[in-house]
Design an enzyme around this catalytic site. Structure first.
Site: not given
Ligand SMILES: *Cc1c(COP(=O)(O)O)cnc(C)c1O
Length: 358
Positions: A36, A132
């Protein structure tokens, strides 16, 4: 060459992935590569797959849909943001697995899967304290009762997300709570649940110390792969490259100016009230790079002695008084983007993207 420009070094992304996957696999953990931060860009996804990730995850369905078309059916795709009720059919059609915490959404996914004649994998997200997404653990009994009726869903296990909202770090205690939830869900559903998806890049320090609790067998990693940073304290992870991305912009004005604006000051274009310090006249450069291109506060200049002093929609102002280099109009200046600046540059249509394979 079109400016501003983001250069993306795929060899470094692939090498970062390989290093993380090797550490993880040796501890019985699979890695989902999270795209993402790069808008689900295909070259980045491919670099992660080269590095050995066992699937790809993204928080936007549009990115996953594109990856599905480009990569075919063989790569497991995870939808990382909790689905909206209005998109459950698309989620089932596009993603193999989604992360969920809400009973109504799970029921809607189940109905959509039945309608489409497909099976859909789900991971039940548990909130172990970051506040969250995630089911509160005491709701598990009620949820598992309802889940038993959802015959088109494959319940793959539990997961949690940390250090994203409340800033809570992964710990032995919250990992233990997650594993306890997994055992309770498995017992109530009377089946084996293959996955415990224990976290994101904030778990990398624990992974590097071999301290991920046995039983946790998946991590979802974005920033660690892309920027080589763990996300609890934003420290470099040993052995990973921090310079896979470079953002460049062109100098469109060079001048010496006072450091204190002249005249009464009020808000800037963004409703902020900047505080200025009088440092006398200093040499500065105006760059064709602004908030429509990136998140300027997340940029680090690569040249020593260059200091960012402010930005607006289309401009970045940098102090170059202490820079050893003799800057010329038309020169490009390079920056290392943090995660927010990277997301900004990747999503901005004004920033050219250049992929390098070495
Ligand atoms: C963005 C996201 C991740 C990855 O997070 P990083 O800190 O970039 O490794 C993992 N799980 C969820 C649910 C996310 O939204």
């Amino acid at each position: 060459m079109s400016m501003p420009r983001l250069t993306i070094n795929l060899a470094k992304i692939s090498a970062n992935t390989t290093a993380i996957v090797a550490r993880a696999n040796s501890q019985g953990i699979g890695i989902i590569g999270v795209t993402k931060g790069c808008c689900g860009a295909l070259p980045v996804a491919r670099a992660m797959l080269d590095g050995g990730v066992s699937g790809l995850g993204d928080s936007r369905l549009a990115n996953l849909a594109r990856l599905r078309r480009q990569l075919g059916k063989s790569v497991p795709l995870y939808y990382l943001r909790l689905p909206m009720l209005g998109e459950v059919e698309k989620v089932v059609a596009i993603a193999d697995v989604s992360l969920n915490s809400q009973l109504e959404t799970l029921a809607a996914l189940n109905a959509a899967a039945a309608r489409l004649g497909k099976r859909h994998g789900v991971i039940i997200m548990v909130d172990v304290g970051d506040l969250r997404e995630g089911l509160w653990p005491d709701r598990l009994p009620l949820l598992s009762e309802q889940l038993q009726k959802m015959s088109s869903l494959d319940i793959l296990g539990v997961g949690t997300n940390l250090t994203c909202f409340g800033g809570v770090m992964p710990s032995q205690e919250n990992m233990a709570l997650l594993l306890e939830c997994q055992r309770e869900l498995a017992r109530r559903l009377r089946r084996e649940l293959p996955l415990v998806s224990g976290g994101n890049s904030s778990s990398l320090p624990l992974l590097w110390e071999d301290k991920i609790r046995p039983g946790i067998n998946q991590l979802r990693i974005g920033e660690g792969i892309l920027l080589g940073l763990e996300t609890a304290l934003r420290q470099p992870v040993p052995g990973l490259a921090q310079d896979a991305f470079v953002l460049e912009a062109e100098i469109i004005e060079l001048a010496s100016k006072p450091t204190l604006p002249i005249g009464p000051t009020a808000q800037n274009a963004f409703g902020e009230q900047p505080i200025w310090q009088d440092r006398g006249w200093r040499r500065r450069a105006l760059l064709a790079l602004g908030r429509q291109d990136t998140a300027p506060t997340g940029l680090t200049p690569l040249d020593e002695g260059v200091e960012i002093i402010g930005s607006s929609s289309d401009h970045l102002v940098v102090d170059i008084e202490d820079s050893g280099r003799k800057w010329q109009l038309g020169d490009t200046m390079a920056f290392r983007p943090g995660y927010g600046a990277l997301v900004g540059a990747m999503t901005s249509p004004y920033v050219a993207k250049r992929y390098m394979w070495r």
